[in-house]
Design a protein around this motif. Structure first.
Motif, PDB file in Angstrom:
ATOM      1  N   ASN A   1      23.944 -19.962  32.623  1.00  0.00           N
ATOM      2  CA  ASN A   1      24.694 -21.129  31.832  1.00  0.00           C
ATOM      3  C   ASN A   1      24.573 -22.149  33.051  1.00  0.00           C
ATOM      4  N   GLY A   2      24.347 -21.723  34.375  1.00  0.00           N
ATOM      5  CA  GLY A   2      24.478 -22.576  35.607  1.00  0.00           C
ATOM      6  C   GLY A   2      24.264 -22.175  37.085  1.00  0.00           C
TER       7      GLY A   2
ATOM      8  N   THR B   1      11.028 -24.560  39.779  1.00  0.00           N
ATOM      9  CA  THR B   1       9.992 -25.489  38.949  1.00  0.00           C
ATOM     10  C   THR B   1      10.352 -25.223  37.618  1.00  0.00           C
ATOM     11  N   ASN B   2       9.806 -26.249  36.637  1.00  0.00           N
ATOM     12  CA  ASN B   2       9.973 -26.117  35.230  1.00  0.00           C
ATOM     13  C   ASN B   2       8.702 -25.433  34.722  1.00  0.00           C
ATOM     14  N   ALA B   3       8.567 -25.286  33.421  1.00  0.00           N
ATOM     15  CA  ALA B   3       7.596 -24.636  32.736  1.00  0.00           C
ATOM     16  C   ALA B   3       6.015 -25.063  33.108  1.00  0.00           C
TER      17      ALA B   3
ATOM     18  N   SER C   1      23.179 -28.943  36.063  1.00  0.00           N
ATOM     19  CA  SER C   1      22.609 -30.151  35.469  1.00  0.00           C
ATOM     20  C   SER C   1      21.121 -30.300  34.954  1.00  0.00           C
ATOM     21  N   LEU C   2      20.609 -29.115  34.824  1.00  0.00           N
ATOM     22  CA  LEU C   2      19.160 -28.916  34.357  1.00  0.00           C
ATOM     23  C   LEU C   2      19.160 -28.395  32.974  1.00  0.00           C
ATOM     24  N   PRO C   3      18.345 -29.143  32.126  1.00  0.00           N
ATOM     25  CA  PRO C   3      18.377 -28.787  30.623  1.00  0.00           C
ATOM     26  C   PRO C   3      17.919 -27.330  30.353  1.00  0.00           C
ATOM     27  N   ALA C   4      18.346 -26.644  29.085  1.00  0.00           N
ATOM     28  CA  ALA C   4      18.024 -25.354  28.792  1.00  0.00           C
ATOM     29  C   ALA C   4      16.256 -25.175  28.809  1.00  0.00           C
ATOM     30  N   GLY C   5      15.869 -24.230  29.164  1.00  0.00           N
ATOM     31  CA  GLY C   5      14.616 -23.656  29.274  1.00  0.00           C
ATOM     32  C   GLY C   5      14.253 -22.754  30.279  1.00  0.00           C
ATOM     33  N   LEU C   6      12.841 -22.448  30.333  1.00  0.00           N
ATOM     34  CA  LEU C   6      12.324 -21.416  31.299  1.00  0.00           C
ATOM     35  C   LEU C   6      11.845 -22.238  32.685  1.00  0.00           C
ATOM     36  N   TYR C   7      12.442 -21.602  33.744  1.00  0.00           N
ATOM     37  CA  TYR C   7      12.197 -21.721  34.904  1.00  0.00           C
ATOM     38  C   TYR C   7      11.294 -20.991  35.874  1.00  0.00           C
ATOM     39  N   ASN C   8      10.914 -21.305  37.049  1.00  0.00           N
ATOM     40  CA  ASN C   8      10.218 -20.366  38.092  1.00  0.00           C
ATOM     41  C   ASN C   8      11.039 -20.586  39.167  1.00  0.00           C
TER      42      ASN C   8
ATOM     43  N   VAL D   1       8.011 -15.619  43.194  1.00  0.00           N
ATOM     44  CA  VAL D   1       8.381 -16.115  42.070  1.00  0.00           C
ATOM     45  C   VAL D   1       8.833 -15.303  40.970  1.00  0.00           C
ATOM     46  N   VAL D   2      10.291 -15.687  40.556  1.00  0.00           N
ATOM     47  CA  VAL D   2      10.768 -15.038  39.479  1.00  0.00           C
ATOM     48  C   VAL D   2      11.247 -16.012  38.531  1.00  0.00           C
ATOM     49  N   SER D   3      10.746 -15.727  37.193  1.00  0.00           N
ATOM     50  CA  SER D   3      11.148 -16.467  35.878  1.00  0.00           C
ATOM     51  C   SER D   3      12.598 -16.332  35.869  1.00  0.00           C
ATOM     52  N   LEU D   4      13.043 -17.590  35.217  1.00  0.00           N
ATOM     53  CA  LEU D   4      14.631 -17.481  35.111  1.00  0.00           C
ATOM     54  C   LEU D   4      14.824 -18.557  33.833  1.00  0.00           C
ATOM     55  N   ILE D   5      15.809 -18.114  32.942  1.00  0.00           N
ATOM     56  CA  ILE D   5      16.131 -18.634  31.714  1.00  0.00           C
ATOM     57  C   ILE D   5      17.242 -19.486  31.982  1.00  0.00           C
ATOM     58  N   ARG D   6      17.351 -20.843  31.683  1.00  0.00           N
ATOM     59  CA  ARG D   6      18.461 -21.468  31.507  1.00  0.00           C
ATOM     60  C   ARG D   6      19.096 -21.850  30.456  1.00  0.00           C
ATOM     61  N   GLN D   7      20.150 -21.302  29.727  1.00  0.00           N
ATOM     62  CA  GLN D   7      20.669 -21.363  28.521  1.00  0.00           C
ATOM     63  C   GLN D   7      21.167 -22.718  28.111  1.00  0.00           C
TER      64      GLN D   7
END
Length: 222
Positions: A151-152, A171-173, A198-205, A216-222
């Motif tokens: 969540n942050g 980085t974003n998707a 401060s970043l919107p929800a989505g998939l990030y690297n 690199v590891v994938s990360l989900i921002r809820q």
């Protein structure tokens, strides 16, 4: 057995005549068959033939083809392959015997098919990080990012002995950099943290760079 074998006759004779027509002391056999050599006896100068040697030459496996799905490389060859090996930047990867391999860093990979002592190696397969999710290299094998999803606030850690400057880039998707953190590692296990509130929800690297190494590891921002 194998793809070739060298037969060597006893030294000291003036002439050698092999059953395949070769006239040297040694022959390199690449075809299955029965072989013998005839020489002139040193005392009588009469022709004397050796015992017949049966040679079984095995063809190498079909040259493997490597394909990629996500961070997994898969190799295919002939159906009678007995074992597999993988190579990274020209060196054999130890303790890997499967026809698939999960990559953990960028570089040049190849697969080797093995059958009855004969080997056949694929063309090199280049893994290049681009920042786009489809080309993610599996840093999850070496780094822990938690919590994930988040969540942050995010923490990152590894047992790798990183040293010197470490750059963490988020980085974003579609591969656009949205945040970066610069750290200095001491040569032991490495930990850091950053805030994605401060970043919107989505998939990030999460891209970690240390010298010439990159993960690199994938990360989900809820």
């Amino acid at each position: 057995t194998g793809s070739s074998v060298t037969l060597t006759a006893e030294d000291g004779f003036n002439t050698y005549l092999w059953s395949n027509g070769s006239t040297g002391r040694e022959i390199n056999v690449t075809e299955t068959g029965s072989y013998f050599v005839t020489v002139l006896d040193k005392a009588t100068q009469c022709p004397v033939s050796s015992a017949v040697v049966k040679i079984d030459v095995n063809d190498p496996p079909v040259k493997p083809i490597v394909t990629r799905v996500g961070d997994v490389l898969s190799a295919t060859s002939s159906s009678d392959v007995e074992a597999w090996a993988w190579n990274y930047n020209g060196a054999r990867i130890q303790n890997v015997v499967s026809s698939s391999y999960t990559v953990t860093r960028p570089g040049t990979y190849s697969a080797t098919a093995i059958r009855k002592g004969c080997e056949s190696t694929s063309e090199n397969f280049e893994i290049v990080f681009t920042g786009v999710n489809d080309d993610v290299v599996a840093g999850a094998a070496n780094f822990t990012v938690f919590p994930n999803p988040t969540n942050g606030r995010v923490s990152i850690s590894t047992g790798l002995a990183l040293s010197g400057n470490v750059r963490i880039n988020i980085t974003n998707a579609v591969g656009v950099s949205v945040m970066s953190v610069n750290e200095v590692a001491s040569g032991a296990g490495f930990t850091s943290s950053f805030d994605m509130t401060s970043l919107p929800a989505g998939l990030y690297n999460v891209v970690i760079t240390n010298g010439s190494e990159r993960w690199v590891v994938s990360l989900i921002r809820q």
